[in-house]
Structures are given as C-alpha cells and as structure tokens.
Enzyme design. Sequence first.
Site, PDB file in Angstrom:
ATOM      1  N   HIS A  97      49.639   3.938 115.517  1.00 34.04           N
ATOM      2  CA  HIS A  97      48.512   4.273 116.383  1.00 34.04           C
ATOM      3  C   HIS A  97      47.248   3.835 115.716  1.00 34.04           C
ATOM      4  CE1 HIS A  97      50.431   5.775 119.561  1.00 34.04           C
ATOM      5  NE2 HIS A  97      49.876   6.611 119.867  1.00 34.04           N
ATOM      6  N   ASP A 161      42.933  15.836 116.581  1.00 37.38           N
ATOM      7  CA  ASP A 161      42.473  15.950 117.966  1.00 37.38           C
ATOM      8  C   ASP A 161      43.764  15.603 118.616  1.00 37.38           C
ATOM      9  OD1 ASP A 161      40.175  16.502 117.231  1.00 37.38           O
ATOM     10  OD2 ASP A 161      39.364  14.636 117.821  1.00 37.38           O
ATOM     11  N   GLU A 275      33.826  20.552 116.661  1.00 42.92           N
ATOM     12  CA  GLU A 275      33.509  19.299 116.568  1.00 42.92           C
ATOM     13  C   GLU A 275      32.207  19.063 117.571  1.00 42.92           C
ATOM     14  OE1 GLU A 275      36.814  16.727 117.762  1.00 42.92           O
ATOM     15  OE2 GLU A 275      38.008  17.837 116.071  1.00 42.92           O
TER      16      GLU A 275
HETATM   17  P1  FAD Z   1      50.348   4.155 111.619  1.00 39.31           P
HETATM   18  O1  FAD Z   1      49.458   3.595 112.545  1.00 39.31           O
HETATM   19  O2  FAD Z   1      51.890   3.962 112.013  1.00 39.31           O
HETATM   20  O3  FAD Z   1      50.335   3.800 110.069  1.00 39.31           O
HETATM   21  C1  FAD Z   1      48.932   3.997 109.541  1.00 39.31           C
HETATM   22  C2  FAD Z   1      48.874   3.621 108.201  1.00 39.31           C
HETATM   23  O4  FAD Z   1      49.663   4.504 107.367  1.00 39.31           O
HETATM   24  C3  FAD Z   1      49.582   2.062 108.056  1.00 39.31           C
HETATM   25  O5  FAD Z   1      48.815   1.452 107.194  1.00 39.31           O
HETATM   26  C4  FAD Z   1      50.923   2.351 107.535  1.00 39.31           C
HETATM   27  O6  FAD Z   1      51.735   1.532 106.916  1.00 39.31           O
HETATM   28  C5  FAD Z   1      50.931   3.655 106.750  1.00 39.31           C
HETATM   29  N1  FAD Z   1      52.000   4.585 107.030  1.00 39.31           N
HETATM   30  C6  FAD Z   1      52.642   5.147 107.914  1.00 39.31           C
HETATM   31  N2  FAD Z   1      53.609   6.010 107.780  1.00 39.31           N
HETATM   32  C7  FAD Z   1      53.390   6.245 106.324  1.00 39.31           C
HETATM   33  C8  FAD Z   1      54.034   6.941 105.476  1.00 39.31           C
HETATM   34  N3  FAD Z   1      55.070   7.865 105.733  1.00 39.31           N
HETATM   35  N4  FAD Z   1      53.969   6.861 104.147  1.00 39.31           N
HETATM   36  C9  FAD Z   1      53.195   6.032 103.796  1.00 39.31           C
HETATM   37  N5  FAD Z   1      52.314   5.503 104.584  1.00 39.31           N
HETATM   38  C10 FAD Z   1      52.682   5.449 105.845  1.00 39.31           C
HETATM   39  N6  FAD Z   1      42.900  10.748 113.052  1.00 39.31           N
HETATM   40  C11 FAD Z   1      42.358  11.853 112.525  1.00 39.31           C
HETATM   41  O7  FAD Z   1      42.434  12.088 111.203  1.00 39.31           O
HETATM   42  N7  FAD Z   1      41.564  12.677 113.373  1.00 39.31           N
HETATM   43  C12 FAD Z   1      41.707  12.659 114.793  1.00 39.31           C
HETATM   44  O8  FAD Z   1      41.392  13.543 115.481  1.00 39.31           O
HETATM   45  C13 FAD Z   1      42.566  11.444 115.184  1.00 39.31           C
HETATM   46  N8  FAD Z   1      42.715  11.346 116.678  1.00 39.31           N
HETATM   47  C14 FAD Z   1      43.215  10.279 117.082  1.00 39.31           C
HETATM   48  C15 FAD Z   1      43.488   9.947 118.586  1.00 39.31           C
HETATM   49  C16 FAD Z   1      44.166   8.999 119.101  1.00 39.31           C
HETATM   50  C17 FAD Z   1      44.315   9.010 120.523  1.00 39.31           C
HETATM   51  C18 FAD Z   1      44.759   8.006 118.075  1.00 39.31           C
HETATM   52  C19 FAD Z   1      45.313   6.888 118.606  1.00 39.31           C
HETATM   53  C20 FAD Z   1      44.488   7.934 116.585  1.00 39.31           C
HETATM   54  C21 FAD Z   1      43.849   9.081 116.359  1.00 39.31           C
HETATM   55  N9  FAD Z   1      43.362   9.551 114.948  1.00 39.31           N
HETATM   56  C22 FAD Z   1      42.882  10.458 114.466  1.00 39.31           C
HETATM   57  C23 FAD Z   1      44.033   8.268 113.853  1.00 39.31           C
HETATM   58  C24 FAD Z   1      45.224   8.433 113.177  1.00 39.31           C
HETATM   59  O9  FAD Z   1      45.351   9.739 112.372  1.00 39.31           O
HETATM   60  C25 FAD Z   1      45.623   7.392 112.642  1.00 39.31           C
HETATM   61  O10 FAD Z   1      45.623   6.008 113.304  1.00 39.31           O
HETATM   62  C26 FAD Z   1      47.200   7.317 112.060  1.00 39.31           C
HETATM   63  O11 FAD Z   1      47.370   6.625 111.016  1.00 39.31           O
HETATM   64  C27 FAD Z   1      48.154   7.552 113.203  1.00 39.31           C
HETATM   65  O12 FAD Z   1      49.277   7.727 112.690  1.00 39.31           O
HETATM   66  P2  FAD Z   1      50.443   6.814 112.900  1.00 39.31           P
HETATM   67  O13 FAD Z   1      51.776   7.666 112.561  1.00 39.31           O
HETATM   68  O14 FAD Z   1      50.564   6.071 114.182  1.00 39.31           O
HETATM   69  O15 FAD Z   1      50.277   5.872 111.698  1.00 39.31           O
END
Ligand code: FAD
Length: 521
Positions: A97, A161, A275
């Site tokens: 994400h 969120d 917020e």
């Molecule tokens: P990914 O996109 O899969 O990975 C993100 C990064 O972390 C990459 O570099 C990946 O290699 C690394 N990574 C993933 N897993 C691990 C692990 N286990 N160990 C080490 N590195 C790792 N963020 C906020 O802070 N607050 C919010 O309110 C918020 N709201 C959001 C709402 C939406 C609809 C979306 C799409 C995103 C939101 N985000 C928010 C952003 C979100 O926190 C980040 O995009 C987060 O990285 C998403 O988690 P993911 O599991 O999809 O990570």
Amino acid sequence: CVATFLMMTSFLSTINHFQMVSTVALPDDDIFTLDIVSKIHVDHDSTAKASSDFGRIVEAIPNGVFHPTSPADIAALIRLSISQSKPFTVAPRGQGHSARGQALAPGGIVIDMRSMGRGNHGYHANVSSDELWVDVGGEQLWIDVLHATLEHGLAPRIWTDYLHITVGGTLSNGGIGGQAFRHGPQISNVHELDVVTGMGEMITCSQDKNSDLFFAALGGLGQFGVITRARIALEPSPKRVLWVRIAYSDVESFTSDQELLISKRSNGSGFDYIEGQVQLNRTLTEGRRSSSFFSASELDQLAELVLRTGSNAIYYIEGAMYYNDDTASSVNQKLERQLEELSFAPGFVFVRNVSYLEFLDRIGREEQKLRSAGVWDVPHPWLNLFVPKSRILDFDASVFKGILRDAKPVGLILMYPMNKNMWDDRMTPATPDGDVFYAVGLLRSAVAAGDLERLEGENAAVLEFCDREGVGCKQYLPHHASPDGWRRHFGEKLGRVAAMKRRYDPRAILSPGQGIFPTGA
Ligand code: FAD
C-alpha cells in the site's frame, strides 16, 4: 539434496541477475533443508502482482516472489543472496500500500510477507493482559490485531486511519493517526522487535537489547532488516466513541483550536483522537454528494458556509471521545465543556455515536464504497508532509489558497498537528524542528485522463514552494529521486542512517524500492 540443487539451478537460470549459475556458491546446508527454492514463485502472475503498488505510478518487475512461512525462511533467502558475488535485492512486501514503489524489487525478489500468516511461527497475536502488550507478526494486518486484542478487552493505543495494512509496513514508516498527539506514532508504542537483518541474522531488539537495531528499524523504511515480530503496547479498549466534526471558515481559529486540543495530553481530559481536514471550495461545490460521515444536506450546509464567508476553503477538526457504559452519562457534558473552549463556526458541530470498531475501521467502509464506484484501483500520487507549526499559515496561504486554489476535487486533504516530544529522535524518521508539527496529506486520486499529470505538477509546485521558502518540511512516507534529496531529508541523522546500513545491510540488498542507497554492492 541433488533434487533441490537441480530445482535451485533451474530457478537461478530464470533469474537474469545470476548470469553464471555454475559460479553460484551455496552458503550452507540449511538452504537445502528449508527448501527455500520451492517457495520462490517465478510465474508471470506472481511477479506481475508484485510489480506495482497502491500508488499505481511506479512499475518494476521482480524476478521472483518468495513465500516464507517462518523468519528462518527469510534469513535463509537473505543469506542466499549475500552469498553471491552479485547479490540479488530483497523487498519485504506487506500489503503493497505504498504509493511510490517502496515495496518493489526490480530484478530482485519480493518477499510476500502475508504468506507468513499461513505458517506457524508462533506470534499470532499473543496477548499479555497483565503487562498490556501483544506480540504480533510483522505480516499481520492491523485490523486483525484489533480483533484479536478486543477479545481481551484491550487494544493498541495508536492507529493509522486505515487498518488493512501490515504491522511491518507501518512500523517501517512511523504509523501516524489522531491518537499520536497523546501516545506518539505507532513506533513510539513498541517494546520489542524480532528483525532479520541484511546479513541474514535473526535478532531480538528493544531499548535495552541491541538498541541500535531497534531504533534504526523503527521508521527505518525497510533498510536494516525485515520485522518479523513486534511487541506492541496496549490499553483497555473503550466500547463506544463520540465522533465529532467541527467546521471553521478561517485557518487561524482552526489551527489555534487544534493546538489547544493537542496540548491536553493527560488521559481523561479533552479528545482521545484529533485530526483535521481541509475542504477546498470546489470539493464542496462539485465533489461527492455524501461521505462516510456527512449526509448530502450537511455537505450543502458546509458549501453554504464557504459561500457566505467568501473563504476559499473550510476546515474541520475531527475529534473522538471514547467512553464506556460507566461514562456514557457524562460524555456528552464532557464534549460540551470542550466545545465551549473552541472558536468554530457557530452551529457547525456534527456528532455521531458509533462503536469503537466502527470508528477505527471507518476507512475500510470507505474502501468498499470506492471499490464499488471503480475509483479505488486508480493512480494515487499522494504527498504527505510534516510542516512545522511556525510555517503552517504560510503553507495554507501559498498551497491551499494559492497552488491548489482551483484544484479539481479528487480525494482528501488531511491536516492535523502532533507533539514532537512524542517522537523518539533516536529512531529513523525525519521530523521538522519545533515543538509541534502538522501532518498534511494531499491524498488525491487520478480518476480521469490527465489527472495524474496535473496532480503530479501540483505536488511538484508544493515541494518547490517548501524548498524555495525554506519552510523546513519533511516528507512522511518519503520519496526522493536524488541522493541530495535523501541527504536533506535525513539531515543530521544521515551519518547514523548510513552507519546502521553498513552494519546491518552492508550489501545494500533490502527494500531497494525506497531508492536511498545504491543497491547490491
Ligand atoms: P508496504 O507498502 O508493503 O511496504 C512499505 C515499506 O516497508 C516497503 O519499503 C517495504 O519493503 C517495507 N516493509 C514492509 N513490510 C516490512 C517488514 N515486515 N519489515 C521491514 N520492512 C517492511 N500511514 C499512516 O501512518 N497513517 C495513516 O493514517 C495511513 N493511512 C493510509 C490509508 C490508506 C488508504 C493507505 C493506502 C495508506 C495509508 N497509510 C497511512 C500509509 C501506510 O502506512 C504505508 O503505506 C504502509 O507502508 C503500508 O503498509 P503495507 O503493509 O502496505 O507496506
């Protein structure tokens, strides 16, 4: 052993990275026993799914997708990589994400972290009700952590969120939300981590044990290791929430009220969550006619406020007060007392009474609506900034009333302050100077032809304004295209970040999509 070696050889021959299979050195026997190779999928479907992300802006095809079932599998994959003369890159992917390819591994191996949930490595939400913590796998979704802890009448203290993202993904960034003014970001609420480093070592770390890795990995953008377990602080969970939006037509009252509210940090007084959002003129007059919170008639009222006051934007504070059966009778008075201290547009208070779960999973419901409308799987050129309190009014004047003045209504703009002293400066994230900074999220979607270019142009103008005027912004969920961008991003922390990289990922194989370090040294 021979069969595994043959499988390995055939896998490696499909990977462009390994030009000379005969020169590949196998590190040790456990590679064979763990059968790493059979957990790497190289078919087109698998690699295509791992070649893009929520942002839909960057595409990069990996050579394979690894499906581990234990931290030892991840360690073995990493050791396999660094045993090569030219190592392959490795990117853990939670839900993918990210918006700018941060979880991609061009020509390398993506680790599908979610497959860990199908293994049996033993940390599937183990709750300690006495010590108020939960052990969860880095691959777990926050929504699942919530359900698991609620069974014990407990819950983590700070939430993003949106909950359909992974623990490892948000802890690699920071994890911010409306409770951060009181408890800090999610990374300030972690007691202990298990991390598989870029050397393939499995290390448990905390403030007292291997603390350099602990502080580096929290907000570490996946650069120092793969988080496979996190011990997260809990609090007793409330049952219900008064969910409130309070509208303003002038930014000065909006920001001074937000700052007043976040100064009330002690439990029991004020809001539990704060917020805020900015609604540009065109969002109200041309945007969606209802939202997960506002009805169509309430949006009409807000549009009328814009017209009446001649403001180009209106603002609202979003607050939440938690309560239980024993506090149900007093929570309304508590809200009224709080409202008396604020200077919002008279009459513009909107209150919902919802369960705690409904409140926390509000964006999950919004996602369903956006999916049905076909506007979820579209490009998301999101820009998230931390703006120092001292410059937030300049930012408002130049960005909301300047660059974005006539912006098309496509998405959401968040704006809320946080207390800097709730962030631990020993951790990796970069934050602005000053005691308070604002999170400003330009969370916009490209739904029609030409939107993406236009939104990217507006984002570039916002960043250019911040640079030119020396606003001192830091990007959250950062993306910098040049080494100089990263140098300025980390500022004084750069030396420490580089030293930790040399120590824990010296071949620079981890999370190459962040684009911080040249990969595969
Ligand atoms: P990914 O996109 O899969 O990975 C993100 C990064 O972390 C990459 O570099 C990946 O290699 C690394 N990574 C993933 N897993 C691990 C692990 N286990 N160990 C080490 N590195 C790792 N963020 C906020 O802070 N607050 C919010 O309110 C918020 N709201 C959001 C709402 C939406 C609809 C979306 C799409 C995103 C939101 N985000 C928010 C952003 C979100 O926190 C980040 O995009 C987060 O990285 C998403 O988690 P993911 O599991 O999809 O990570």
